[in-house]
Design a protein around this motif. Sequence first.
Motif, PDB file in Angstrom:
ATOM      1  N   GLY A 103      44.701  12.147  12.081  1.00 16.22           N
ATOM      2  CA  GLY A 103      45.765  11.217  12.213  1.00 16.22           C
ATOM      3  C   GLY A 103      46.930  11.846  12.786  1.00 16.22           C
ATOM      4  N   LEU A 104      47.480  13.203  12.422  1.00 19.52           N
ATOM      5  CA  LEU A 104      48.282  13.978  12.838  1.00 19.52           C
ATOM      6  C   LEU A 104      48.097  14.589  14.319  1.00 19.52           C
ATOM      7  N   ILE A 105      46.836  14.828  14.480  1.00 20.14           N
ATOM      8  CA  ILE A 105      46.234  15.482  15.783  1.00 20.14           C
ATOM      9  C   ILE A 105      46.601  14.294  16.944  1.00 20.14           C
ATOM     10  N   ILE A 106      45.885  13.072  16.647  1.00 21.23           N
ATOM     11  CA  ILE A 106      45.972  12.052  17.555  1.00 21.23           C
ATOM     12  C   ILE A 106      47.417  11.667  17.813  1.00 21.23           C
ATOM     13  N   GLY A 107      48.156  11.640  16.785  1.00 21.62           N
ATOM     14  CA  GLY A 107      49.544  11.125  16.673  1.00 21.62           C
ATOM     15  C   GLY A 107      50.422  12.327  17.895  1.00 21.62           C
ATOM     16  N   LEU A 108      50.160  13.493  17.698  1.00 21.98           N
ATOM     17  CA  LEU A 108      50.735  14.491  18.673  1.00 21.98           C
ATOM     18  C   LEU A 108      50.036  14.404  20.035  1.00 21.98           C
ATOM     19  N   VAL A 109      49.044  14.213  20.157  1.00 20.06           N
ATOM     20  CA  VAL A 109      48.403  13.959  21.760  1.00 20.06           C
ATOM     21  C   VAL A 109      49.018  12.733  22.366  1.00 20.06           C
ATOM     22  N   ALA A 110      48.985  11.433  21.318  1.00 23.52           N
ATOM     23  CA  ALA A 110      49.815  10.522  21.876  1.00 23.52           C
ATOM     24  C   ALA A 110      51.213  10.563  22.334  1.00 23.52           C
ATOM     25  N   LEU A 111      51.916  11.338  21.522  1.00 23.10           N
ATOM     26  CA  LEU A 111      53.273  11.590  21.841  1.00 23.10           C
ATOM     27  C   LEU A 111      53.411  12.414  23.177  1.00 23.10           C
ATOM     28  N   ASN A 112      52.552  13.349  23.177  1.00 25.84           N
ATOM     29  CA  ASN A 112      52.590  14.255  24.413  1.00 25.84           C
ATOM     30  C   ASN A 112      52.229  13.172  25.695  1.00 25.84           C
ATOM     31  N   PHE A 113      51.172  12.271  25.595  1.00 30.04           N
ATOM     32  CA  PHE A 113      51.117  11.387  26.957  1.00 30.04           C
ATOM     33  C   PHE A 113      52.146  10.649  27.010  1.00 30.04           C
TER      34      PHE A 113
END
Length: 194
Positions: A51-61
């Motif tokens: 969840g944290l990894i997906i959240g960080l990648v989504a924030l970068n996008f």
Amino acid sequence: MVYEYVVTLRNSNRKLIDRFSLLLIGTSVILFLAEYLQSAEKRWVQILGVGLIIGLVALNFYLSRKHGKDVYYNYALYFTALVWATMPQYQWLSIFFVIMGLIERQAKKNLEIGFSSHSIVFNSFPRKIYRWKDFSNIILRDNLLTLDFSNNKIFQRETIDEESDCDENEFNDYCREKLELSRVNHSARPLVGS
């Protein structure tokens, strides 16, 4: 060291580095989810990490698309390393992801070349230092820096159009003067044994 001129070159590898990071992070997330679903022992750290990894990648996008900001995936790589450390196998991959997170910012930096009266320094890792005698010609024209080495190698890269204190003609005159001075000094040296 004080440089008379510093030229910043565009890093053309940024997108490649981002794609490679996303490929490794995405593959890891899929493996984490597969391990979670197949394992009898449910580890919540895997789901929380995903969840944290997906959240960080989504924030970068979001930051790159909406605001045009440069993004870094080093924190996502660190969290991926943490989750790999909790996996039942291949924990050694966490070391690989930590190293990738540490070098990502350096790999995505724009290259700077400093020109001083004695040397030309590439601010890379490792740092490369050249003398003026190592070049036969240096020219900056239309945001394109060309370094013609004495050994017939050519280095040519696009510069970043920044607000500058000097214009191209001033820089080219400076380089021409230093190259001529280095040729005179190099040819004036006596031959050994004469």
